[in-house]
Design a protein around this motif. Structure first.
Motif, PDB file in Angstrom:
ATOM      1  N   SER A   5      -5.809  -4.841 -11.867  1.00 26.40           N
ATOM      2  CA  SER A   5      -6.257  -3.586 -11.567  1.00 26.40           C
ATOM      3  C   SER A   5      -6.466  -3.575  -9.992  1.00 26.40           C
ATOM      4  N   ILE A   6      -6.360  -2.304  -9.697  1.00 26.97           N
ATOM      5  CA  ILE A   6      -6.774  -1.870  -8.303  1.00 26.97           C
ATOM      6  C   ILE A   6      -7.943  -1.363  -8.063  1.00 26.97           C
ATOM      7  N   CYS A   7      -8.751  -1.440  -7.197  1.00 27.04           N
ATOM      8  CA  CYS A   7     -10.442  -1.020  -7.146  1.00 27.04           C
ATOM      9  C   CYS A   7     -10.624  -0.232  -5.743  1.00 27.04           C
ATOM     10  N   PRO A   8     -10.137   1.038  -5.895  1.00 28.61           N
ATOM     11  CA  PRO A   8     -10.006   1.843  -4.765  1.00 28.61           C
ATOM     12  C   PRO A   8     -11.410   2.340  -4.463  1.00 28.61           C
ATOM     13  N   LEU A   9     -11.593   2.591  -3.105  1.00 30.21           N
ATOM     14  CA  LEU A   9     -12.762   3.132  -2.363  1.00 30.21           C
ATOM     15  C   LEU A   9     -12.343   4.811  -2.627  1.00 30.21           C
ATOM     16  N   ARG A  10     -13.510   5.340  -2.584  1.00 36.32           N
ATOM     17  CA  ARG A  10     -13.472   7.044  -2.692  1.00 36.32           C
ATOM     18  C   ARG A  10     -12.495   7.319  -1.782  1.00 36.32           C
ATOM     19  N   GLY A  11     -11.577   8.509  -2.332  1.00 38.30           N
ATOM     20  CA  GLY A  11     -10.411   9.036  -1.545  1.00 38.30           C
ATOM     21  C   GLY A  11     -10.753  10.396  -1.766  1.00 38.30           C
ATOM     22  N   ALA A  12      -9.509  11.162  -1.120  1.00 38.99           N
ATOM     23  CA  ALA A  12      -9.626  12.480  -0.870  1.00 38.99           C
ATOM     24  C   ALA A  12      -8.570  13.141  -2.144  1.00 38.99           C
ATOM     25  N   ILE A  35       2.586  -1.072  -5.796  1.00 36.91           N
ATOM     26  CA  ILE A  35       4.098  -1.499  -5.565  1.00 36.91           C
ATOM     27  C   ILE A  35       4.173  -2.938  -5.587  1.00 36.91           C
ATOM     28  N   TYR A  36       3.491  -3.278  -4.974  1.00 38.93           N
ATOM     29  CA  TYR A  36       3.037  -5.108  -5.013  1.00 38.93           C
ATOM     30  C   TYR A  36       2.692  -5.437  -6.181  1.00 38.93           C
ATOM     31  N   LEU A  37       1.667  -5.097  -6.895  1.00 42.37           N
ATOM     32  CA  LEU A  37       1.386  -5.672  -8.104  1.00 42.37           C
ATOM     33  C   LEU A  37       2.498  -5.409  -9.145  1.00 42.37           C
ATOM     34  N   ALA A  38       3.090  -4.321  -9.058  1.00 44.16           N
ATOM     35  CA  ALA A  38       3.871  -3.871 -10.183  1.00 44.16           C
ATOM     36  C   ALA A  38       5.398  -4.754 -10.107  1.00 44.16           C
ATOM     37  N   SER A  39       5.453  -5.413  -8.981  1.00 47.39           N
ATOM     38  CA  SER A  39       6.817  -5.844  -8.501  1.00 47.39           C
ATOM     39  C   SER A  39       6.769  -7.278  -9.184  1.00 47.39           C
ATOM     40  N   ASP A  40       8.072  -7.971  -8.813  1.00 46.40           N
ATOM     41  CA  ASP A  40       8.454  -9.245  -8.958  1.00 46.40           C
ATOM     42  C   ASP A  40       7.852 -10.032  -8.014  1.00 46.40           C
ATOM     43  N   GLU A  41       7.485  -9.563  -6.820  1.00 49.03           N
ATOM     44  CA  GLU A  41       6.656 -10.202  -5.869  1.00 49.03           C
ATOM     45  C   GLU A  41       5.423 -10.848  -6.246  1.00 49.03           C
ATOM     46  N   ALA A  42       4.946 -10.229  -7.264  1.00 51.40           N
ATOM     47  CA  ALA A  42       3.626 -10.434  -7.872  1.00 51.40           C
ATOM     48  C   ALA A  42       3.707 -11.380  -9.040  1.00 51.40           C
ATOM     49  N   ALA A  43       4.925 -11.905  -9.127  1.00 52.09           N
ATOM     50  CA  ALA A  43       5.081 -12.532 -10.683  1.00 52.09           C
ATOM     51  C   ALA A  43       4.184 -13.571 -10.851  1.00 52.09           C
ATOM     52  N   PHE A  44       3.177 -14.022 -10.123  1.00 51.06           N
ATOM     53  CA  PHE A  44       2.444 -15.004 -10.451  1.00 51.06           C
ATOM     54  C   PHE A  44       0.745 -14.663 -10.107  1.00 51.06           C
ATOM     55  N   VAL A  45       0.912 -13.220 -10.285  1.00 52.17           N
ATOM     56  CA  VAL A  45      -0.553 -12.583  -9.917  1.00 52.17           C
ATOM     57  C   VAL A  45      -0.849 -11.987 -10.919  1.00 52.17           C
ATOM     58  N   SER A  46      -1.878 -12.399 -11.552  1.00 52.16           N
ATOM     59  CA  SER A  46      -2.584 -11.952 -13.010  1.00 52.16           C
ATOM     60  C   SER A  46      -3.929 -11.962 -13.044  1.00 52.16           C
TER      61      SER A  46
END
Length: 258
Positions: A187-194, A234-245
């Motif tokens: 998951s991505i945890c954003p700060l408040r945005g516009a 993009i990073y978390l969805a890509s194969d660059e993050a293949a060992f990130v879960s």
């Protein structure tokens, strides 16, 4: 070659805000995207803007009217992905809602029921429909849009923060449960945005003065933007993050460190 070349993604809430940013960024990186949103006008606008700007190497976009709380919508989304693009690789559970900032005792039952349905039940529907498909193909990526409020709940948005705490917990649980099947969950945890929910989170009118006031509370001196969230996605969805879960990644300019 884009970082998501040949991938197929279904992004909920992609008719505006962070979801719109993800949809546009993903297609630029070569992914084909289903813009899944209950807001027809916004979803169709994003689809047309992506298709109009498409160039060599970019993916395609297709709008699908989509109620994230309904199992039938998820079934239709999965079938559409397989029919139009041959598969589904990525689910971005981005759609979310809140109530206008106020004391917790003033939150109505209808407001509470809505955040439970959109922020929690939608994740359940996503998992029961799509996870069996990911397990069968031995590959899949879930990317959830959570919030810094899931880690540090602020007064006036307590029940909303609770829904994001739920999301952070099940992100880790699903990652552990389905990692052996080749499925990554983050998951991505954003700060408040516009985004369209800005005034709901702040409880006051969106003015340059209010944005400047809030920016002073952030070490990096500003709110988040769709581009910030899209870059992480993009990073978390890509194969660059293949060992990130199992990661709940703050994209918050250092606010949680304060």
């Amino acid at each position: 070659m884009g970082r998501l070349q040949g991938k197929v993604a279904l992004i909920t809430g992609a008719g505006s805000g962070f979801g719109e940013g993800m949809a546009k960024a993903f297609t630029k990186e070569g992914a084909n995207v289903i813009i899944a949103d209950i807001a027809i006008e916004g979803g169709k606008r994003v689809e047309s803007e992506i298709e109009a700007a498409k160039s060599e190497g970019h993916g395609s976009a297709m709008f699908l009217e989509f109620d994230v709380t309904k199992k039938q919508a998820w079934e239709k989304g999965l079938e559409l992905a397989k029919e139009k693009f041959g598969k589904l690789d990525i689910v971005c559970n981005n759609a979310g809602t809140t109530y206008r900032k106020k004391p917790s005792i003033d939150v109505t039952e209808d407001e509470f029921d809505k955040i439970i349905a959109v922020n929690i039940k939608s994740i359940y529907q996503s998992v029961v429909v799509v996870m069996p498909y990911f397990v069968e193909q031995k590959y899949g990526v879930y990317l959830n849009t959570s919030s810094v409020a899931g880690t540090r709940v602020r007064p006036g948005q307590v029940f909303y923060g609770g829904t994001k705490g739920f999301l952070n917990t099940i992100t880790q649980g699903l990652a552990a449960e389905y990692g052996p099947e080749g499925v990554r969950v983050n998951s991505i945890c954003p700060l408040r945005g516009a985004t369209g929910l800005l005034e709901m989170f702040s409880g006051v009118p969106d003015t340059p003065e209010e944005r400047a006031r809030f920016a002073q509370s952030v070490p990096l001196g500003r709110m988040s933007t769709p581009d910030d969230i899209s870059a992480a996605a993009i990073y978390l969805a890509s194969d660059e993050a293949a060992f990130v879960s199992g990661v709940n990644l703050p994209v918050d300019g250092g606010r949680l460190a304060v």
